[in-house]
Structures are given as structure tokens and as C-alpha cells.
Scaffold this motif. Structure first.
Motif, short mmCIF file in Angstrom:
data_model
loop_
_atom_site.label_atom_id
_atom_site.label_comp_id
_atom_site.label_asym_id
_atom_site.label_seq_id
_atom_site.Cartn_x
_atom_site.Cartn_y
_atom_site.Cartn_z
N GLN A 86 45.22 46.28 30.84
CA GLN A 86 44.23 45.27 30.49
C GLN A 86 44.87 43.89 30.30
O GLN A 86 44.30 42.87 30.67
CB GLN A 86 43.52 45.69 29.19
N THR A 165 39.46 45.48 33.66
CA THR A 165 38.52 44.35 33.60
C THR A 165 38.20 43.95 32.17
O THR A 165 37.32 43.12 31.93
CB THR A 165 37.20 44.71 34.32
N SER A 173 35.43 40.44 37.19
CA SER A 173 35.56 41.90 37.10
C SER A 173 35.15 42.56 38.42
O SER A 173 35.81 43.49 38.90
CB SER A 173 34.69 42.44 35.96
N THR A 194 37.66 52.84 31.26
CA THR A 194 36.87 51.62 31.12
C THR A 194 35.77 51.77 30.08
O THR A 194 35.28 52.88 29.83
CB THR A 194 36.25 51.20 32.47
N ASN A 196 33.30 49.44 30.61
CA ASN A 196 32.35 48.59 31.32
C ASN A 196 31.19 49.42 31.88
O ASN A 196 31.29 50.04 32.94
CB ASN A 196 33.06 47.84 32.45
#
Length: 228
Positions: A86, A165, A173, A194, A196
């Protein structure tokens, strides 16, 4: 490609991070790893590139037994595993070219081949024109693309992406995800942890949900399934 057999991981402080996990990932798959904070995702990821060893059980990557692997063999294993973090983890004093070439220099690759492979990889991540830039001269998305280039310049069989992202805006992203899609299309197995929700729900890849150190859900075309 990746196999875990009855994996348990307990840390010295008594925390049980992985609790009897069994899993297999085939060559060329793109897998999302999701779950709440503290669920065991980071430990799961670290087991794949031998940053952690299981307390019990067997971990195999490309038919290599990581559980019993000697420390002297770990650097050779990591030549076939790329890792993207990250927070990028670029070397600030080195140029874009030098950050990527470093991965080849440590294995004593031929100088001419290094330049050829680095420039080809920078073209893949759309940074060929910024080879001489330093990390501080780049945007966050560009820095993450350098990190991806460094991770794939060795043509790894497996790419581990740990919240790649997490520090990026939505538009950037998606640029990163398009690059990862291209890498996967060339045969590299990708395992991506993730939080996300939008990316997971849009891409519809295999989703492995980890909760309490166990696999709570494993779906071929899954969704995120948690509140973000």
C-alpha cells in the motif's frame, strides 16, 4: 500454484491469526482477499511469500514447500513472487529506473538485459518517459506503478498485492487495476488483499473472505460482502 493444507498460525503473544485454513489457487487466477481488520488477511498474505511461517500445516507455492524451506533458499523463492504494498516502499534516493532495476541487479542479471527489461516493464506501466525521475517527483499513482514495475520485472509466477489502491483516489485506483488486469492476462497469478468494495464488486473475480482466521466465504465470481 498456491496451496495451504491445514494451516494454523499463532504468534508468540498468543494471538491465533490463522485457524485451520485449507485453500488452493490455480495458475493464472486473480483472487481478491477481503475481510474485516484483524481477520487474518495480512498473515495469510505473508505466508505466501514466506514473511511468516505457519505454526502447523503446509504452504506450497509453485510446488515448493515453504513450511520447511531453509532460510538460505527464501531469496530464491522470492525471485518468482512479486509483492506490491500500500505504501509503495520505493527507495527515495534512486530514480524510477534504478528502483526497478534493483530487483534485477540483486540477482546479477546482465547489464544490457537489465536496461532492456526495465524499459519494457516501464512501458507496460506507462512510465517509460519518467525513468529518470525520483519518487518525490511522482504522484501517488505513479509511485504505485513504479512499485508494480519493480514487482513484475522478474516475470514472477505470482504477484501479491497488499492493499495496492489503499492510498489512491478512485480514478487512479482504476488505472492501477487496469495494469494488474494486463499483468494477469499474461499468465501471472494475482492475490490481492483489499478493502475496496467498488473494485471487488465491479471486477467479479474469485473472492476469498477471511474472518477469525478462517475462510468464511470462497466464491468464483464473488462480491465484497462487507460494509466498507
Amino acid at each position: 500454484m498456491i496451496e495451504m493444507r491445514d494451516i494454523w498460525k499463532t504468534y508468540p503473544n498468543g494471538v491465533m491469526a490463522i485457524n485451520g485454513m485449507n485453500l488452493s489457487v490455480d495458475k493464472g487466477e486473480f483472487v481478491y482477499v477481503v475481510g474485516p481488520s484483524g481477520a487474518g488477511k495480512s498473515t495469510f498474505i505473508k505466508l505466501i511469500y514466506r514473511e511468516e511461517k505457519p505454526t502447523k500445516g503446509k504452504v506450497y507455492v509453485d510446488k515448493k514447500d515453504l513450511s520447511s524451506m531453509k532460510e538460505k533458499h527464501v531469496p530464491y523463492l522470492r525471485r518468482s513472487i512479486g509483492v506490491v504494498f500500500q505504501d509503495f516502499k520505493l527507495l527515495p534516493s534512486l530514480s524510477v529506473f534504478e528502483n526497478v532495476s534493483f530487483a534485477l541487479e540483486v540477482i546479477e542479471e546482465d547489464t544490457a538485459k537489465i536496461r532492456q527489461r526495465v524499459m519494457r516493464t516501464l512501458e507496460t506501466v506507462q512510465l517509460k518517459n519518467k525513468a529518470r525521475f525520483k519518487p518525490h517527483e511522482l504522484s501517488g499513482g505513479e509511485q504505485q506503478r513504479v512499485a508494480i514495475a519493480r514487482a513484475i520485472v522478474n516475470n514472477p509466477s505470482v504477484l501479491i498485492a497488499d492493499e495496492p489502491t489503499g492510498n489512491l483516489d478512485p480514478e487512479t485506483s482504476w488505472e492501477i487495476m487496469n495494469i494488474l488486469e494486463e499483468v494477469n492476462a499474461h499468465g501471472t497469478t494475482i492475490v490481492m488483499a483489499t478493502h475496496n468494495r467498488e473494485i471487488v464488486n465491479t471486477m467479479r473475480k474469485r473472492v476469498i473472505a477471511i474472518d477469525g482466521g478462517r475462510i468464511a466465504r470462497d466464491e468464483i465470481r464473488g462480491d465484497y460482502g462487507y460494509e466498507s
